[in-house]
Design a protein around this motif. Structure first.
Motif, short mmCIF file in Angstrom:
data_model
loop_
_atom_site.label_atom_id
_atom_site.label_comp_id
_atom_site.label_asym_id
_atom_site.label_seq_id
_atom_site.Cartn_x
_atom_site.Cartn_y
_atom_site.Cartn_z
N ILE A 122 0.87 -1.17 0.00
CA ILE A 122 0.00 0.00 0.00
C ILE A 122 0.91 1.22 0.00
O ILE A 122 1.61 1.48 0.98
CB ILE A 122 -0.92 0.01 1.23
N VAL A 123 0.96 1.92 -1.11
CA VAL A 123 1.88 3.04 -1.28
C VAL A 123 1.12 4.34 -1.02
O VAL A 123 0.06 4.58 -1.62
CB VAL A 123 2.50 3.04 -2.68
N LEU A 124 1.67 5.17 -0.13
CA LEU A 124 1.00 6.40 0.32
C LEU A 124 1.83 7.61 -0.06
O LEU A 124 3.07 7.56 -0.03
CB LEU A 124 0.80 6.36 1.83
N HIS A 125 1.16 8.69 -0.42
CA HIS A 125 1.85 9.94 -0.75
C HIS A 125 1.03 11.12 -0.26
O HIS A 125 -0.18 11.19 -0.52
CB HIS A 125 2.07 10.06 -2.26
N ASP A 126 1.70 12.00 0.46
CA ASP A 126 1.07 13.24 0.93
C ASP A 126 2.14 14.32 0.90
O ASP A 126 3.16 14.21 1.60
CB ASP A 126 0.50 13.07 2.33
N ALA A 127 1.91 15.35 0.10
CA ALA A 127 2.91 16.41 -0.04
C ALA A 127 3.16 17.12 1.28
O ALA A 127 4.24 17.67 1.52
CB ALA A 127 2.46 17.41 -1.10
N GLY A 128 2.18 17.09 2.17
CA GLY A 128 2.34 17.74 3.47
C GLY A 128 3.02 16.87 4.50
O GLY A 128 3.28 17.33 5.62
N GLY A 129 3.33 15.63 4.15
CA GLY A 129 4.01 14.73 5.06
C GLY A 129 3.09 13.68 5.64
O GLY A 129 1.94 13.96 5.99
N GLN B 71 -8.01 14.92 1.03
CA GLN B 71 -7.29 15.96 1.79
C GLN B 71 -5.78 15.87 1.55
O GLN B 71 -4.98 16.00 2.47
CB GLN B 71 -7.60 15.85 3.28
N GLY B 72 -5.40 15.60 0.30
CA GLY B 72 -3.99 15.56 -0.07
C GLY B 72 -3.33 14.21 0.02
O GLY B 72 -2.17 14.06 -0.41
N LEU B 73 -4.00 13.22 0.55
CA LEU B 73 -3.41 11.88 0.70
C LEU B 73 -3.78 11.01 -0.50
O LEU B 73 -4.96 10.88 -0.83
CB LEU B 73 -3.88 11.21 1.98
N ARG B 74 -2.78 10.41 -1.14
CA ARG B 74 -2.98 9.43 -2.21
C ARG B 74 -2.65 8.05 -1.69
O ARG B 74 -1.71 7.89 -0.90
CB ARG B 74 -2.08 9.73 -3.42
N ALA B 75 -3.40 7.07 -2.13
CA ALA B 75 -3.15 5.69 -1.70
C ALA B 75 -3.30 4.77 -2.92
O ALA B 75 -4.34 4.78 -3.59
CB ALA B 75 -4.12 5.27 -0.61
N GLU B 76 -2.25 4.02 -3.23
CA GLU B 76 -2.24 3.10 -4.37
C GLU B 76 -1.83 1.72 -3.89
O GLU B 76 -1.26 1.57 -2.80
CB GLU B 76 -1.27 3.58 -5.45
N LEU B 77 -2.12 0.72 -4.72
CA LEU B 77 -1.82 -0.67 -4.37
C LEU B 77 -0.84 -1.24 -5.39
O LEU B 77 -1.11 -1.22 -6.60
CB LEU B 77 -3.10 -1.51 -4.34
N GLY B 78 0.31 -1.73 -4.92
CA GLY B 78 1.32 -2.31 -5.80
C GLY B 78 1.54 -3.78 -5.53
O GLY B 78 1.05 -4.32 -4.54
N GLY B 79 2.29 -4.43 -6.40
CA GLY B 79 2.56 -5.86 -6.26
C GLY B 79 1.91 -6.64 -7.39
O GLY B 79 1.06 -6.15 -8.13
N ASP B 80 2.32 -7.91 -7.54
CA ASP B 80 1.83 -8.74 -8.65
C ASP B 80 0.32 -8.93 -8.60
O ASP B 80 -0.36 -8.92 -9.63
CB ASP B 80 2.52 -10.10 -8.64
N ARG C 86 0.75 0.74 -11.61
CA ARG C 86 1.74 1.64 -12.22
C ARG C 86 1.96 2.87 -11.34
O ARG C 86 3.09 3.34 -11.17
CB ARG C 86 1.25 2.07 -13.60
N GLU C 87 0.87 3.43 -10.77
CA GLU C 87 1.02 4.59 -9.90
C GLU C 87 1.84 4.24 -8.66
O GLU C 87 2.69 5.03 -8.22
CB GLU C 87 -0.36 5.10 -9.49
N ALA C 88 1.61 3.06 -8.09
CA ALA C 88 2.39 2.63 -6.93
C ALA C 88 3.86 2.47 -7.30
O ALA C 88 4.76 2.86 -6.55
CB ALA C 88 1.82 1.32 -6.38
N TYR C 89 4.12 1.88 -8.45
CA TYR C 89 5.49 1.68 -8.94
C TYR C 89 6.21 3.02 -9.06
O TYR C 89 7.35 3.18 -8.60
CB TYR C 89 5.43 0.97 -10.29
N ASP C 90 5.55 3.99 -9.69
CA ASP C 90 6.18 5.30 -9.90
C ASP C 90 6.43 6.02 -8.58
O ASP C 90 7.47 6.69 -8.41
CB ASP C 90 5.31 6.15 -10.81
#
Length: 707
Positions: A85-92, A164-173, A405-409
């Motif tokens: 589970i890949v997470l991204h938030d520009a605010g931390g 609210q700025g948080l992205r969550a993607e799923l990676g793996g086979d 792909r989003e999780a990979y990047d």
């Protein structure tokens, strides 16, 4: 004496093709009901038992396989895989509100089916700038056995945390399967395009639908058999689409070639039943031998010793066999049902082949110029294949916008491109050897960093994750695997006394590619050698089979070169990446067999004309092309649209397969059969049918025309 000169005889005095065709034509409803019963019975059984496709990734004799076996020996074999589970938030990600939402989401995921443990990103899995992190979800099953519905539940739970700025993607086979759809759209588009071509050729929807019906019965029956057989044999989950791809093309082609000969017999004034037996005794024989060459080429894949390819090869060979049987038994029955209607249409629209005679005449006037022009074109396409790089696509080749792909990047952005494909160094020699490996590897050029050694449950071995500075599909990563195996680790082993093996998915990809490359010469020698011997027996010639083998290799080389340009170098906006490791041998086997189909269809008609009058080889070539040019072109066009339609599939494997085979068939049906073969046959003249007496005595006598 050739088929077209024969007077009606009792079926008992005729060959097996005539007897089978005559029986199916007279007992048409019995034959139809038998095929319907086979199709219905097979799918009834398949519906009850379901499928059990399994991918065999074992690579006996390779270093990555020895690494996996060593881990299993020390109790570290992994029962399940992971998703991230890949997470991204520009605010931390350390903001309190973000931590709270992430924690609640991870609790939801932990309670889902097939999920074992969940490791939080706050356990040391956050990038240095604090904006990207990942949670590791331990699955209870391997990725290929994870139901898509269960993966979708994980993804849905992950998506609820977004906002609210948080992205969550799923990676793996397992997550990659969410972006893969079925092949129904591709199959439907290919069939519609094939129907249009057949309608234009025959001028009737019923006549055009006949070859498609044959293909659907054959492919449908075989796929049902494979569904049931998957419980007893190892058959990869990507096998059915390949079966459908080849089966539809071959099924329509074989039925088309027989039906075209049938219409020609009707146009000559033959009654429907006689036209059916005549067509089967000429085109039916060609179909039989053409099908045998395809099956022979596919069975050559068995010598590679790769489990996933062996299952695919046997399945597709069975598809071609059933397709051939349907063309020889079901088609005569359908001709018996619609024969009178076809007779009226054929006599209104006779085909004289004048245009193809003009093409053959033009080529025969300047055979060397035709060969030179074709050679330049084919050479330009073959050259890029020399730089082909084999491997396996990962999430970096998935379509933009898919969650994998989003999780990979995001992982590449936060932790470096090599984070998506770490190398696994297995140490057999205790924790000291593993610690020494971690220190030595950290300073190796091309290595971004290493993880702390992880001992096996028995403490006698350990693993070290090595993160390259390059992405898994990059050539630099392949070179790093070689450097570690050939230089760094042997030197380290000499100092520490420990044994080191490089494994993991990225290294396994390299091993797979190397194994295919090592066995490719033997595979090619078997397929080409046996095919040449078969054609020698059929055509009683040395030069014709050798010419056929050479031209088939050129069409395959052109296809591989075009695949390299488009999929490896990224032409036409395609995401660049390596060519799937097993595709060259798979495309070689299938295309070599299909190319031999067209060779047999064309040369058999030239041979038929040659046996009538052996004083004019140029006329035999012209008449052979005149009678088969339109049929071969239409058959090639149908193959191209069916194969090309698989470019619509979201799966890169099927895109590469469809594109490569479409290019090969285009080159073979248009450039080689219509340009190179007439030129080569003109230059060979009478010598085309030369066969040394000792070889003639050794080879069995096989007649394409009934004696």
């Amino acid at each position: 004496m050739t088929l077209t000169e024969l007077e009606p005889e009792d079926d008992t005095r005729q060959g097996v093709f005539v007897r089978v065709a005559g029986f199916a034509h007279r007992r048409r409803w019995v034959a139809l009901m038998l095929w319907v019963a086979v199709l219905g019975g097979v799918w009834a059984a398949a519906s009850v038992v379901g499928d059990d496709y399994r991918n065999d990734f074992s690579l006996p004799g390779t270093e990555s396989q020895r690494a996996a076996d060593l881990l299993a020996e020390h109790g570290a074999a992994r029962a399940g895989d992971t998703v991230e589970i890949v997470l991204h938030d520009a605010g931390g990600l350390h903001r309190p509100d973000v931590r709270q939402r992430v924690g609640a989401m991870l609790d939801d995921v932990a309670g889902l089916p097939k999920v074992g443990r969940v490791h939080s990103p706050y356990e040391g899995a956050i990038s240095r700038d604090g904006t990207i992190g990942y949670a590791t979800v331990m699955l209870e099953v391997p990725s290929q056995d994870m139901p898509k519905a269960d993966t979708q539940r994980v993804f849905d739970a992950v998506q609820k945390a977004e906002g609210q700025g948080l992205r969550a993607e799923l990676g793996g086979d397992a997550a990659r399967l969410l972006g893969q759809g079925g092949t129904g759209a591709a199959e439907g588009a290919g069939l519609v395009a094939a129907l249009v071509i057949l309608v234009l050729m025959f001028g009737s929807v019923i006549a055009a639908g006949l070859p498609i019906v044959i293909a659907l019965f054959a492919v449908g029956s075989t796929v049902g058999v494979i569904v049931v057989a998957s419980h007893a044999f190892t058959i990869a989950d990507w096998t059915p689409p390949v079966m459908i791809l080849v089966g539809l093309g071959v099924g329509i082609d074989y039925a088309l070639l027989i039906f075209a000969r049938y219409r020609a017999e009707l146009a000559r004034g033959e009654e429907p039943e006689r036209a059916t037996t005549n067509a089967m005794d000429a085109a039916g024989r060609s179909v039989f031998f053409a099908g045998c060459t395809v099956i022979l080429a596919l069975l050559g894949l068995v010598v590679l010793g790769l489990g996933s390819l062996q299952g695919m090869a046997l399945s597709v060979a069975l598809t071609v066999l059933v397709t051939m049987l349907a063309s020889l038994t079901l088609l005569p029955a359908l001709l018996g049902v619609f024969g009178r209607r076809f007779a009226r249409q054929a006599r209104r629209r006779p085909a004289d082949g004048a245009a193809w005679r003009r093409i053959a005449t033009a080529v025969q006037r300047r055979p060397l110029a035709a060969l030179l022009a074709a050679g330049v074109l084919l050479g330009a396409l073959v050259l890029p294949a020399l730089g082909m790089r084999l491997g396996f696509s990962d999430a970096g080749s998935d379509a933009p916008g898919t969650t994998s792909r989003e999780a990979y990047d995001l992982l590449s952005q936060g932790f470096g491109p090599g984070f998506n494909g770490p190398l696994l160094v297995v140490t057999d020699g205790g924790p000291d050897g593993a610690a020494a490996a971690a220190r030595a590897l950290s300073g190796t050029p091309g290595v971004q960093g290493t993880a702390d050694p992880v001992p096996t449950p028995d403490g006698k071995a350990a693993t070290v994750l090595v993160f390259p500075t390059s992405a898994p599909q990059d050539e630099e990563t392949s070179e790093l695997v070689g450097t570690l195996r050939n230089d760094v680790l042997p030197e380290l082993s000499a100092r520490t006394g420990a044994r080191y093996l490089v494994g993991g998915a990225t290294a396994a990809s390299e091993d797979y590619s190397a194994k295919v490359a090592d066995r490719l010469p033997l595979f090619m020698a078997i397929v080409v050698g046996l095919s040449v011997l078969l054609l020698m027996a059929v055509f009683r010639s040395v030069l014709v089979p050798l010419k056929a083998a050479l031209l088939n290799l050129l069409s395959i080389g052109a296809a591989l070169g075009a695949m390299t340009l488009v999929f490896q170098h990224g032409w036409f906006g395609v995401e660049p990446g390596p060519i799937e490791a097993y595709l060259p041998v798979m495309v070689f086997a299938i295309v070599f067999g299909l190319s031999m189909d067209y060779e047999i269809f064309l040369i058999s008609r030239i041979h038929e004309e040659w046996t009538r009058s052996k004083d004019d080889p140029s006329r035999a070539v012209r008449e052979g092309l005149a009678h088969t040019g339109s049929v071969i072109t239409a058959a090639g066009a149908i193959m191209i649209v069916i194969f090309g339609a698989f470019m619509l599939s979201p799966e890169r494997l099927l895109q590469q397969t469809g594109f490569g085979m479409a290019v090969a068939i285009f080159v073979d049906a248009v450039v080689i059969r219509c340009l190179v073969v007439p030129a080569a046959m003109e230059l060979m003249g009478h010598r085309a049918w030369w066969l040394p007496a000792p070889l003639a005595r050794l080879l069995p006598k096989v007649d394409l025309e009934r004696p």
